[in-house]
Design a protein around this motif. Structure first.
Motif, mmCIF file in Angstrom:
data_model
loop_
_atom_site.group_PDB
_atom_site.id
_atom_site.type_symbol
_atom_site.label_atom_id
_atom_site.label_comp_id
_atom_site.label_asym_id
_atom_site.label_seq_id
_atom_site.Cartn_x
_atom_site.Cartn_y
_atom_site.Cartn_z
ATOM 1 N N UNK A 150 0.818 -1.090 0.069
ATOM 2 C CA UNK A 150 0.124 -0.047 -0.003
ATOM 3 C C UNK A 150 0.789 1.243 0.064
ATOM 4 N N UNK A 151 1.860 1.434 0.803
ATOM 5 C CA UNK A 151 2.692 2.481 0.936
ATOM 6 C C UNK A 151 3.683 2.591 -0.415
ATOM 7 N N UNK A 152 3.999 1.631 -0.933
ATOM 8 C CA UNK A 152 4.696 1.588 -2.396
ATOM 9 C C UNK A 152 3.963 1.834 -3.468
ATOM 10 N N UNK A 153 2.521 1.629 -3.483
ATOM 11 C CA UNK A 153 1.834 1.758 -4.624
ATOM 12 C C UNK A 153 0.691 2.585 -4.554
ATOM 13 N N UNK B 112 0.554 -10.332 -5.621
ATOM 14 C CA UNK B 112 1.125 -9.400 -6.540
ATOM 15 C C UNK B 112 2.496 -8.929 -6.259
ATOM 16 N N UNK B 113 2.975 -8.210 -7.135
ATOM 17 C CA UNK B 113 4.276 -7.629 -6.723
ATOM 18 C C UNK B 113 4.159 -5.990 -7.055
ATOM 19 N N UNK B 114 4.805 -5.217 -6.281
ATOM 20 C CA UNK B 114 4.608 -3.747 -6.380
ATOM 21 C C UNK B 114 5.278 -3.447 -7.432
ATOM 22 N N UNK B 115 6.373 -4.110 -7.921
ATOM 23 C CA UNK B 115 7.066 -3.516 -9.119
ATOM 24 C C UNK B 115 6.171 -3.432 -10.400
ATOM 25 N N UNK B 116 5.166 -4.278 -10.582
ATOM 26 C CA UNK B 116 4.252 -3.978 -11.563
ATOM 27 C C UNK B 116 3.655 -2.689 -11.695
ATOM 28 N N UNK C 96 5.000 -0.158 -9.535
ATOM 29 C CA UNK C 96 6.074 0.800 -9.647
ATOM 30 C C UNK C 96 7.480 0.457 -9.909
ATOM 31 N N UNK C 97 7.671 0.665 -11.134
ATOM 32 C CA UNK C 97 8.977 -0.186 -11.770
ATOM 33 C C UNK C 97 10.257 0.093 -10.817
ATOM 34 N N UNK C 98 10.572 1.118 -10.440
ATOM 35 C CA UNK C 98 11.629 1.317 -9.722
ATOM 36 C C UNK C 98 11.775 0.978 -8.503
ATOM 37 N N UNK C 99 10.795 -0.117 -7.716
ATOM 38 C CA UNK C 99 11.037 -0.593 -6.451
ATOM 39 C C UNK C 99 12.384 -1.513 -6.540
ATOM 40 N N UNK C 100 13.013 -1.473 -5.761
ATOM 41 C CA UNK C 100 14.482 -2.253 -5.787
ATOM 42 C C UNK C 100 13.933 -3.642 -5.751
ATOM 43 N N UNK C 101 14.663 -4.737 -6.405
ATOM 44 C CA UNK C 101 14.544 -6.068 -6.501
ATOM 45 C C UNK C 101 14.227 -6.647 -5.086
#
Length: 441
Positions: A213-216, A239-243, A245-250
């Protein structure tokens, strides 16, 4: 909810409890079957919060008392202190520490997705609370953005232990409230939804949903109906937050994905494992206007020193591993690629992170630390943040003068650069092309 639960107003404004706690004119909030009032402790002359049960159902009353006892047992700076427990007109109440801050749910609603460093910093603090709870055998069972607050100092408080339990302690293990879900759909672990036994990994699931929630800016599971949301939580691939927010660190993307695993065994084993991933990412935290104090607070000053204390032998939270020389070289190339691609903000953070890693190994006076911080400062010029860049360059100049003396070639060059930038800021010279912000940004 059963028909036997009757909502009552337990108090009137300005009520005095025990001739000590005087309530304000209006309640602060209604949370479920509870009323929350701001109040003043006349004996100790301090603001407090008074929380009442606003219903007569015996299960609710027992749950309320248990919440106060469990919260009092969890001695952690990330949990509000419990000052007192009493009863007024047949309604139990607890007196709690007043928290000056903003709920994470409100923070996201106002500011949108948070900076990645802040997501990690908030998550690391919550995981430290969960680690303390895990050591007690306590399970919160309702970790979500609205149950945590960010204070102006940057400290996080975890709230509302109304659903908490200690499975191995009969005094705190049972909670019965027919007709109500024990948790919040979208954040409660699948084993809670299915009525199965829970342990600390249920709280890790809630933390994963909160981080998402905080990331997306949106919950990980939020379908059109409660039934389809539950179905996604129990059976769908997390789900993956990077989908979004692509800049989310791996590392952060993988962590959130693992925390949201439907099966507890597929989640991290401990809050300490979560902390180890989040702590290194909680760096270079930008200001959050209107939320955080701009000056160093007493809490920050205290925590900065406590953070230097080495862990005791056998501590469950291991120190952060420093990167190898090969990893540092790769990180430098990554920062250079970010800069070349016009990703100046990410590049500046990377330069600062590298500088801090190097400083921990070789000290602040190391020449490579100076060079990395210099590159970070210059990157802010490309972002149009002239004043911030000049402040950082001036700080670097003072440190380099102290180490190498005022006539060192690098010191003279930096002094001339600051003078030139100050003149450009005044409008006497155009901004050099190498510092010009990307036209598309």
């Amino acid at each position: 909810m059963t028909a036997s639960v009757v909502m009552l107003s337990p108090v009137v404004p300005s009520t005095s409890l025990k001739d000590r706690y005087r309530l304000a004119r209006y309640p602060l909030a209604h949370k479920g079957m509870s009323e929350v009032w701001p109040a003043h402790d006349a004996l100790l002359d301090r603001p407090v919060i008074v929380k009442f049960v606003a219903a007569t159902d015996l299960d609710l009353v027992r749950r309320f008392r248990r919440e106060a006892l469990l919260t009092a047992r969890l001695d952690h700076p990330g949990v509000p202190a419990v000052y007192d427990l009493g009863e007024h007109a047949g309604h139990p109440y607890s007196v709690l520490q007043k928290i000056n801050g903003v709920a994470l749910s409100d923070l996201v609603a106002e500011h949108g997705p948070l900076p990645i460093g802040w997501v990690a910093a908030i998550g690391a603090q919550i995981s430290s609370v969960l680690l303390a709870a895990q050591q007690l055998g306590l399970v919160h069972r309702d970790i979500k953005p609205s149950n945590a607050m960010l204070e102006p100092s940057g400290a996080v408080k975890v709230l509302d232990f109304g659903l908490a339990a200690i499975p191995d302690d009969d005094r705190y293990s049972r909670i019965t409230q027919s007709g109500q879900a024990l948790g919040t759909i979208g954040y409660m672990a699948p084993e809670q939804i299915l009525g199965q036994p829970t342990d600390h990994r249920a709280d890790l699931y809630g933390l994963g949903a909160t981080l998402f929630d905080l990331l997306t800016g949106s919950p990980p599971f939020d379908d059109l109906t409660t039934m389809t949301t539950v179905r996604q939580q129990v059976a769908a691939t997390p789900p993956r937050p990077a989908t979004l927010r692509p800049e989310t660190p791996a590392a952060l993307d993988d962590l959130v994905h693992a925390l949201l695993a439907p099966t507890p065994d597929d989640r991290p084993d401990s809050a300490a494992d979560v902390y180890r991933v989040l702590a290194p990412l909680a760096a270079n935290l930008p200001p959050i206007p209107g939320v955080l104090d701009e000056s160093v607070t007493a809490v920050q000053a205290y925590a900065a020193i406590v953070g230097r204390t080495p862990p005791h032998h056998g501590a469950t939270v291991a120190p952060v591993r420093e990167p190898s020389d090969v990893e540092l070289e790769q990180a430098v190339r990554q920062a250079e690629q970010m800069q070349a691609a016009g990703e100046f903000r990410a590049a500046a953070r990377q330069w600062r992170r590298l500088a801090e890693h190097r400083a921990r190994q070789h000290g602040d006076d190391d020449p490579q630390v100076f060079d990395l911080r210099l590159r970070a400062a210059r990157t802010h010029l490309a972002l149009g943040e002239h004043d911030r860049a000049v402040r950082q360059l001036t700080t670097l100049l003072e440190g380099r003068e102290r180490v190498d003396g005022p006539e060192h070639p690098a010191v003279r060059e930096l002094r001339e650069e600051i003078a030139r930038l100050s003149a450009e800021r005044a409008g006497s010279l155009p901004l050099p092309q190498q510092y010009a912000p990307d036209a598309d940004r």
